[in-house]
Each structure stands twice: as C-alpha cells, then as structure tokens.
Write an enzyme that holds these catalytic residues in place. Structure first.
Site, PDB file in Angstrom:
ATOM      1  N   PHE A 181       2.145   7.322   2.059  1.00  0.00           N
ATOM      2  CA  PHE A 181       3.450   7.815   1.103  1.00  0.00           C
ATOM      3  C   PHE A 181       2.992   8.937   0.137  1.00  0.00           C
ATOM      4  O   PHE A 181       3.868   9.851  -0.248  1.00  0.00           O
ATOM      5  CB  PHE A 181       4.542   6.859   0.718  1.00  0.00           C
ATOM      6  N   PRO A 190       0.819  -1.214  -0.085  1.00  0.00           N
ATOM      7  CA  PRO A 190       0.007   0.012   0.006  1.00  0.00           C
ATOM      8  C   PRO A 190       1.060   1.294   0.104  1.00  0.00           C
ATOM      9  O   PRO A 190       1.947   1.321   0.609  1.00  0.00           O
ATOM     10  CB  PRO A 190      -0.643  -0.153   1.076  1.00  0.00           C
ATOM     11  N   CYS A 191       0.547   2.261  -0.662  1.00  0.00           N
ATOM     12  CA  CYS A 191       1.138   3.495  -0.866  1.00  0.00           C
ATOM     13  C   CYS A 191       0.492   4.629  -0.301  1.00  0.00           C
ATOM     14  O   CYS A 191       1.033   5.845  -0.316  1.00  0.00           O
ATOM     15  CB  CYS A 191       1.411   3.749  -2.410  1.00  0.00           C
ATOM     16  N   GLN A 192      -0.624   4.615   0.369  1.00  0.00           N
ATOM     17  CA  GLN A 192      -1.361   5.570   0.779  1.00  0.00           C
ATOM     18  C   GLN A 192      -0.615   6.492   1.861  1.00  0.00           C
ATOM     19  O   GLN A 192      -0.975   7.711   1.801  1.00  0.00           O
ATOM     20  CB  GLN A 192      -2.494   5.281   1.307  1.00  0.00           C
TER      21      GLN A 192
END
Length: 332
Positions: A75, A71-73
């Site tokens: 960053f 998951p990238c949320q």
C-alpha cells in the site's frame, strides 16, 4: 492494581508495544514471523513474544486491547503499491485472534493508503460483525508527537466502548533531526552506532555531496559519477543520495535507511549514511535498546516500527477509553 493488557500481532521488534507499555499497558503475547525481531522484542520489551505466523492461529488469551501492524509494502506510496501483492490480505488474519481474545479495543496500524483499499473495507466489515460498532480511522504524523521525523501513519480503531478520542499533538514545535543526530551519548563502543563503510563509486559520490545536497549536485558537477538513468529522471526521486537537513525533521525512516540510493539518508556533515543508533533515535527508540541480528535485519526492524512517542500517545487514548468505562483496574 493490575495494568490493562494487550496482544500484539505482526509485532516486529516491539516499538508499538513499547509505546503502550509507557502508557501503562502490559503485553501478554506478541506474534512475529521474523526471528531477529522476536529476539529484539524479548530483549527490549517483554519475554512474551513468540516466533510464528499470525496465519497459524493457535488461540489467544483474553486481553483488553489487540494491536496489529500488518505489512504495508503493498500500500505504501514509497513502494510499488501493487494491488496484487499477497501481503495486502494479511490484515484479515487478525480477525480470528480478535474473536478469541475478545478485547474492548482493536487498533491496526498501517500506511494511509491502506484506508482506501478493498482490504481495509473487508477488515472493517469483519470487525463490525464481531461487535465493534465504532470503527474509526486516525491519520497521525509522528512529528506532532515529539518524533524528529515526518512520518504519516494510519490507525484503525475498533471499539466496543463508544468513540475513542484521537490523540492530540503533544508538541507545537516539531523536533529537528539534529536533536537526535547530534544529541550527546553516541558512543563508538555502542554496537548499534555502526554503518556500512562506503567504497568505490559510492564513497566518491558521498564525498562530493554538499550540506543539504543530493544527486542533483552530482548531475551538475560530476556527471561521470552518475548512471544514465539519473539524467532521464533528473526531477524525480530528488532525495536519493541526499544529506539530511539537520534543521528540519528527517524524512520517513524506511527499513533500508542505510542505503543512500533509497532516500535522504546521508549524515548531515559526515561522509556516510546514518548509523543504526541514529536511525533508532529518529524513531524515538531509547539508547538502551539493542536490536538483534546483523545490520540489515536490524535496520528493517527499526524502519518498520511505529515511532515509540507516537505509539505512547495512541496508548494514552486507549487507556483513557478503558478507564472511562471501568473496563479494567488501571495501574497508577
């Protein structure tokens, strides 16, 4: 001759895997927590996807490559960039799988700010401890690979084979959004060619936004349709309630691209947001694909994926590195 194999962690609906399949790879296992995404992976890519958490390590098959898209949320510059987001540490869960799968190459995809995080430094150190002397990073833009969308993504490439060549752009002229949105083949009977029907004040706003326009047009001409917060941030978030420019690549397709308050996601000429099919096209997804689940989880699967042409280019670089070392008998 056998194809090189890969394991996909945090696989989503399988867009990253699909690009590798186009490059000649065979997926042998994909692990994903979202049930709808697993169903989509099985439908469109391979039956090898399993529903479960990467945290629940159960052993892994030996493969040539491990790919992962944690998951990238926490960053992303499009979100809150919360350094305390518990999802930020999920990338470290990849390490036990890498140890067991013993691949020649590991590729981790995320947003560029991930590369400047303490979590990335810890992950890179963990990969080096597992014998991956070469840990390099690529920052690629999807529009350089024939995707009609501006989308910068970061790839961390850990190798036991020496340096892996970064994919070179495959097109010198970026594709425009119109090449996807107005291409033939859109069918009213397509279950993916659907969008939320705007109602009430949302419908009133959309109908008044001109071509290439956005919330600023409403502020100037129709302030009664605008909440007070818009006036306070008039020069910020100018893409919200915006129409896509058909003559340029679209903005990044996020998982909430069917919500006009989240970005420039209004159709260039029609009074609606993008359909699921149009969003998928902007990600380079073939029209033969169908995403499982209701519209909201389907949109999330689309927006969270790696554009398939970009993934294909990455796969070609990985395949060339494997072939150069004679690691596996590649498919013709």
């Amino acid at each position: 001759m056998s194809a090189p194999t890969h394991l996909d962690l945090f696989s989503g609906a399988g867009l990253f895997s699909a690009g590798l399949v186009q490059a000649g790879f065979e997926p042998v296992l994909a692990v994903e927590l979202g049930a709808e995404a697993v169903a989509s992976y099985r439908r469109n890519v391979s039956r090898c996807a399993v529903h479960g958490s990467v945290a629940d390590f159960r052993g892994a098959p030996k493969v040539d490559v491990v790919i992962a898209g944690p998951p990238c949320q926490g960053f992303s510059t499009l979100g809150r960039r919360d350094p305390t987001d518990v999802r930020n540490a999920l990338g470290l869960l990849i390490l036990p799988w890498v140890r067991a799968a013993d691949p020649s190459l590991v590729v981790i995809e995320n947003v560029p700010p991930f590369l400047r995080s303490p979590q990335w430094r810890e992950l890179a150190a963990g990969l080096r401890e597992l014998g991956y002397a070469d840990v390099v990073t690529w920052e690629l833009d999807a529009l350089d690979f024939g995707v009609p969308q501006r989308r910068r993504r970061a790839f961390t490439v850990a190798s036991r084979l020496g340096p892996v060549a970064q994919p070179a752009p495959t097109t010198a002229t970026p594709r425009t959004a119109s090449s996807a949105l107005f291409a033939p083949g859109l069918d009213k009977a397509d279950p993916m060619h659907v969008w939320p029907t705007p109602k009430g004040i949302a419908a009133d706003r959309i109908a008044l936004i001109p071509p290439l326009g956005d919330k600023r047009d409403l502020l100037r001409g129709h302030p009664h349709l605008c909440p007070p917060s818009w006036s306070k941030i008039a020069d910020q978030a100018t893409d919200v309630w915006g129409r896509i420019d058909p003559d340029k690549p679209s903005n990044t397709v996020r998982c909430n691209f069917q919500n006009p308050s989240k970005g420039r996601y209004l159709h260039p000429t029609e009074n609606r947001t993008l359909s699921l099919r149009e969003g998928a096209r902007l990600q380079g997804v073939p029209d033969s694909w169908c995403f499982e689940g209701k519209p909201l989880p389907a949109a999330r699967q689309i927006g969270n994926g790696v554009p398939i042409p970009m993934a294909h280019a990455v796969g070609e670089s990985l395949r060339a590195a494997l072939a150069g070392m004679g690691v596996t008998a590649l498919a013709a």
